[in-house]
Design a protein around this motif. Structure first.
Motif, mmCIF file in Angstrom:
data_model
loop_
_atom_site.group_PDB
_atom_site.id
_atom_site.type_symbol
_atom_site.label_atom_id
_atom_site.label_comp_id
_atom_site.label_asym_id
_atom_site.label_seq_id
_atom_site.Cartn_x
_atom_site.Cartn_y
_atom_site.Cartn_z
ATOM 1 N N ASP A 34 0.821 -1.207 0.000
ATOM 2 C CA ASP A 34 0.000 0.000 0.000
ATOM 3 C C ASP A 34 0.855 1.257 0.000
ATOM 4 O OD1 ASP A 34 -2.620 -1.221 0.109
ATOM 5 O OD2 ASP A 34 -2.063 -1.858 2.129
ATOM 6 N N LYS A 35 0.352 2.273 -0.697
ATOM 7 C CA LYS A 35 1.020 3.563 -0.777
ATOM 8 C C LYS A 35 0.015 4.644 -0.407
ATOM 9 C CE LYS A 35 2.502 5.845 -4.668
ATOM 10 N NZ LYS A 35 3.205 5.974 -5.942
ATOM 11 N N MET A 36 0.440 5.555 0.453
ATOM 12 C CA MET A 36 -0.423 6.644 0.919
ATOM 13 C C MET A 36 0.323 7.958 0.780
ATOM 14 S SD MET A 36 -1.411 4.784 4.463
ATOM 15 C CE MET A 36 -0.663 3.177 4.366
ATOM 16 N N SER A 37 -0.417 9.058 0.692
ATOM 17 C CA SER A 37 0.203 10.381 0.573
ATOM 18 C C SER A 37 -0.343 11.327 1.630
ATOM 19 C CB SER A 37 -0.066 10.978 -0.807
ATOM 20 O OG SER A 37 0.537 10.202 -1.805
ATOM 21 N N VAL A 38 0.505 11.706 2.568
ATOM 22 C CA VAL A 38 0.170 12.750 3.536
ATOM 23 C C VAL A 38 0.460 14.076 2.831
ATOM 24 C CG1 VAL A 38 0.656 13.688 5.827
ATOM 25 C CG2 VAL A 38 0.855 11.223 5.433
ATOM 26 N N ASP A 39 -0.337 15.080 3.072
ATOM 27 C CA ASP A 39 -0.220 16.331 2.321
ATOM 28 C C ASP A 39 1.163 16.957 2.361
ATOM 29 O OD1 ASP A 39 -2.846 16.498 1.247
ATOM 30 O OD2 ASP A 39 -3.581 17.071 3.228
ATOM 31 N N LEU A 40 1.761 17.076 3.546
ATOM 32 C CA LEU A 40 3.058 17.744 3.653
ATOM 33 C C LEU A 40 3.969 17.039 4.641
ATOM 34 C CD1 LEU A 40 1.886 21.468 4.038
ATOM 35 C CD2 LEU A 40 2.874 20.433 1.987
ATOM 36 N N GLY A 41 5.257 17.100 4.357
ATOM 37 C CA GLY A 41 6.291 16.744 5.319
ATOM 38 C C GLY A 41 7.111 17.998 5.528
ATOM 39 N N ALA A 42 7.476 18.284 6.769
ATOM 40 C CA ALA A 42 8.236 19.504 7.050
ATOM 41 C C ALA A 42 9.256 19.232 8.135
ATOM 42 C CB ALA A 42 7.295 20.633 7.470
#
Length: 138
Positions: A34-42
């Motif tokens: 599975d692949k997921m995308s969180v909006d931002l990494g900072a």
């Protein structure tokens, strides 16, 4: 790539104003197949001896017909992302970014407050019009 939230740029600029460096837009997580995308990494550089602080931010607008329904979906997404982060980037803290009007209306209610405590949801409260972060809640 998933669609960006309507307030994506406002939160991104708000974080940058506070000294955060956006390292991922989006932050892609892999968990098995599975692949997921969180909006931002900072990331924010701290004192030399402490290194840096890393966060992941999931941005929500809460513009649907029901704030509570939108929160149910956002909470499920938040919990799944936090699980995936625990395995792939355990040093990164996940935050749910919510607009100030939603924070004042939904998150002042007993159910939302209880679920934020129960599920240890870290919140960023932002003002989409002025593109600033108003509050961090851990």
């Amino acid at each position: 790539m998933p669609a960006r939230d309507i307030f994506h740029q406002a939160v991104k600029r708000g974080l940058e104003k506070e000294g955060w460096v956006i390292t991922h837009d989006p932050l892609v997580l892999k968990f098995g197949k599975d692949k997921m995308s969180v909006d931002l990494g900072a990331e924010k550089i701290l004192a030399a001896e402490r290194g840096s602080e890393k966060i992941a931010v999931e941005i929500k607008s809460f513009l649907g017909d029901s704030e509570l329904f939108d929160y149910h979906a956002a909470l499920g997404q938040f919990l799944n992302y936090r699980l995936a982060l625990r395995f792939s980037e355990p040093e990164r803290v996940l935050f749910l970014a919510v607009p100030v009007l939603t924070y004042r209306s939904l998150f002042s209610r007993d159910f939302a407050q209880a679920s934020v405590r129960e599920y240890q949801v870290h919140l960023i409260v932002y003002d989409p019009s002025s593109e600033v972060i108003l509050q961090w809640q851990s």
